[in-house]
Design a protein around this motif. Sequence first.
Motif, PDB file in Angstrom:
ATOM      1  N   ARG A  67       0.352  -3.110  -0.768  1.00 50.69           N
ATOM      2  CA  ARG A  67       0.212  -2.916  -2.210  1.00 50.69           C
ATOM      3  C   ARG A  67      -0.064  -4.213  -2.973  1.00 50.69           C
ATOM      4  N   THR A  96       1.421   3.197  -3.864  1.00 54.63           N
ATOM      5  CA  THR A  96       2.860   3.334  -4.082  1.00 54.63           C
ATOM      6  C   THR A  96       3.113   3.549  -5.572  1.00 54.63           C
ATOM      7  N   ALA A 123       3.896   9.513  -1.093  1.00 55.55           N
ATOM      8  CA  ALA A 123       3.850   8.813  -2.377  1.00 55.55           C
ATOM      9  C   ALA A 123       4.331   9.765  -3.466  1.00 55.55           C
TER      10      ALA A 123
END
Length: 200
Positions: A67, A96, A123
């Motif tokens: 991320r 995320t 998610a």
Amino acid sequence: MLTLQSLPRLVSSFLEGFRFPSLTSLNISIPDAENARPFPINSLILLLQRSQCELQHLVLKQVPIPRESMMNILRATPTLVSLVIHEPASYTHCITDAFSRYLMECSVLPKLEHVELVWSYDASEGCIIDMIESRVVKTVAYGGVLGRIVLGRRKGLELERSTIERVNSLRGRGFHILLWQVLGFCWKVLERAIRHHAES
């Protein structure tokens, strides 16, 4: 347009040796069997910085990017109009809650019109839809047009009922949103039809 469909180690060697000042589209796809290998993220960011290009279209399929690194890539590509991310099946994920919240910030990708996100683990779908809704509001406020949106989970897994209800609500407001599992099913039907036609 630059398209890379190769192993991570070969991509690294390529990225380190070139500069593309006129690059507007970048498409990177890694074979599923290889996406557990570390991806040369720093080489990609350095390429973008070295090229000083105004990248408009970015496609990352099965590319194992965490991320924070994905956010760094987006910081290096503020002119993006289209963003496509298909997460790999590996342990490395970028879609995320923190990533969704990052995309809600007003200064992030102000020109973004097309979004396609396909995630491979659980998610928070609510957070993803929150992000889409926030971008809808931001785009309308700035007089832009949020075009094609594609959302889904890898392997065509179903989305939560609440997610589908919110998607339908956005559709009712005139926004073009497609679900990945539906697209995946259509492709499978088309492939079967082509195969059947070729065999007959």
